[in-house]
Design a protein around this motif. Sequence first.
Motif, PDB file in Angstrom:
ATOM      1  N   MET A  27      56.390 -20.932  78.250  1.00 56.26           N
ATOM      2  CA  MET A  27      55.338 -21.546  77.449  1.00 56.26           C
ATOM      3  C   MET A  27      54.722 -22.638  78.293  1.00 56.26           C
ATOM      4  N   ILE A  28      53.421 -22.788  78.156  1.00 56.63           N
ATOM      5  CA  ILE A  28      52.677 -23.750  78.958  1.00 56.63           C
ATOM      6  C   ILE A  28      52.746 -25.132  78.309  1.00 56.63           C
ATOM      7  N   GLY A  37      52.518 -31.904  68.406  1.00 60.74           N
ATOM      8  CA  GLY A  37      51.585 -32.890  67.877  1.00 60.74           C
ATOM      9  C   GLY A  37      51.417 -34.095  68.786  1.00 60.74           C
ATOM     10  N   ILE A  38      51.490 -33.869  70.097  1.00 62.42           N
ATOM     11  CA  ILE A  38      51.299 -34.957  71.058  1.00 62.42           C
ATOM     12  C   ILE A  38      50.293 -34.524  72.119  1.00 62.42           C
ATOM     13  N   LYS A  39      49.873 -35.450  72.943  1.00 67.91           N
ATOM     14  CA  LYS A  39      48.952 -35.146  74.042  1.00 67.91           C
ATOM     15  C   LYS A  39      49.732 -34.530  75.195  1.00 67.91           C
ATOM     16  N   THR A  40      49.081 -33.619  75.919  1.00 67.70           N
ATOM     17  CA  THR A  40      49.731 -32.942  77.034  1.00 67.70           C
ATOM     18  C   THR A  40      50.184 -33.935  78.100  1.00 67.70           C
ATOM     19  N   PHE A  41      49.369 -34.924  78.402  1.00 66.18           N
ATOM     20  CA  PHE A  41      49.762 -35.869  79.454  1.00 66.18           C
ATOM     21  C   PHE A  41      50.985 -36.684  79.036  1.00 66.18           C
ATOM     22  N   ARG A  42      51.174 -36.918  77.728  1.00 62.82           N
ATOM     23  CA  ARG A  42      52.367 -37.635  77.252  1.00 62.82           C
ATOM     24  C   ARG A  42      53.613 -36.761  77.418  1.00 62.82           C
ATOM     25  N   GLN A  61      55.462 -25.520  88.137  1.00 66.23           N
ATOM     26  CA  GLN A  61      54.005 -25.663  88.058  1.00 66.23           C
ATOM     27  C   GLN A  61      53.381 -24.378  88.564  1.00 66.23           C
ATOM     28  N   ILE A  62      52.412 -23.853  87.824  1.00 67.31           N
ATOM     29  CA  ILE A  62      51.774 -22.612  88.248  1.00 67.31           C
ATOM     30  C   ILE A  62      50.732 -22.914  89.328  1.00 67.31           C
ATOM     31  N   ASN A  63      50.408 -21.882  90.120  1.00 72.73           N
ATOM     32  CA  ASN A  63      49.397 -22.061  91.169  1.00 72.73           C
ATOM     33  C   ASN A  63      48.011 -21.674  90.637  1.00 72.73           C
ATOM     34  N   THR A  64      47.002 -21.822  91.471  1.00 77.07           N
ATOM     35  CA  THR A  64      45.615 -21.586  91.052  1.00 77.07           C
ATOM     36  C   THR A  64      45.393 -20.146  90.623  1.00 77.07           C
ATOM     37  N   SER A  83      40.015 -27.772  83.670  1.00 78.43           N
ATOM     38  CA  SER A  83      41.012 -28.777  84.050  1.00 78.43           C
ATOM     39  C   SER A  83      41.238 -28.743  85.563  1.00 78.43           C
ATOM     40  N   ARG A  84      41.316 -29.917  86.166  1.00 77.50           N
ATOM     41  CA  ARG A  84      41.546 -29.992  87.613  1.00 77.50           C
ATOM     42  C   ARG A  84      43.025 -29.910  87.952  1.00 77.50           C
ATOM     43  N   THR A  85      43.887 -30.171  86.968  1.00 79.42           N
ATOM     44  CA  THR A  85      45.327 -30.146  87.232  1.00 79.42           C
ATOM     45  C   THR A  85      45.903 -28.774  86.910  1.00 79.42           C
ATOM     46  N   LEU A  86      46.926 -28.415  87.650  1.00 79.76           N
ATOM     47  CA  LEU A  86      47.625 -27.163  87.394  1.00 79.76           C
ATOM     48  C   LEU A  86      48.716 -27.420  86.356  1.00 79.76           C
ATOM     49  N   PRO A  87      48.771 -26.604  85.317  1.00 78.12           N
ATOM     50  CA  PRO A  87      49.730 -26.862  84.242  1.00 78.12           C
ATOM     51  C   PRO A  87      51.171 -26.521  84.637  1.00 78.12           C
ATOM     52  N   PHE A  88      52.090 -27.106  83.907  1.00 71.93           N
ATOM     53  CA  PHE A  88      53.505 -26.792  84.031  1.00 71.93           C
ATOM     54  C   PHE A  88      53.856 -25.766  82.963  1.00 71.93           C
ATOM     55  N   VAL A  89      54.813 -24.916  83.267  1.00 66.23           N
ATOM     56  CA  VAL A  89      55.322 -23.964  82.280  1.00 66.23           C
ATOM     57  C   VAL A  89      56.831 -24.158  82.163  1.00 66.23           C
TER      58      VAL A  89
END
Length: 178
Positions: A27-28, A37-42, A61-64, A83-89
Amino acid sequence: MPKRNESVKPDSLIISRILVVRGKKVMIDRDFAELYGIKTFRLNEQVKRNSKRFPKDFMFQINTKEKEAIIKVYKHLEPLKFSRTLPFVFTEYGAVMLASVLNSDTAILMNIQIVRVFTKMKELLLSNKDILLKLERLEKVVTENKQDIAMIFEALKQLLNPQKQKRTMIGFIRREDE
């Protein structure tokens, strides 16, 4: 503490948020944050503060290319293209570990539900193991017989569309026909 039903989401919503990346069900971070119910950056901030709890088999962390691929497949992730950042899963183990770093009542209840969904999916896969093995054997048989099947289809095509050849008449010829 919120009532138990306030934070419970339908299992189908959670299942729709489970992606396959690098052959693993994950899950991302964005979906976890939304469910909690929180912000992703938190969420990511707490994960970074507790980075020792998240080895590579729990989170990565996933790649481009992977980001572009999941955006194409999973429509709810289309906003990620900006989004400029690559998400974590997070794998199933990462989901369990998130409960220890996110201490809100909502996060704990959601985490229990998410782990149960992952477990149900695993049980379902194991219960259908025999069917998967039979399908795999059938696939091998079909692959081995591919040329034979192609030859049969070619023969059937020739039988269904015979080429007309000029045939010479056989039999008696009357003198007046000559």
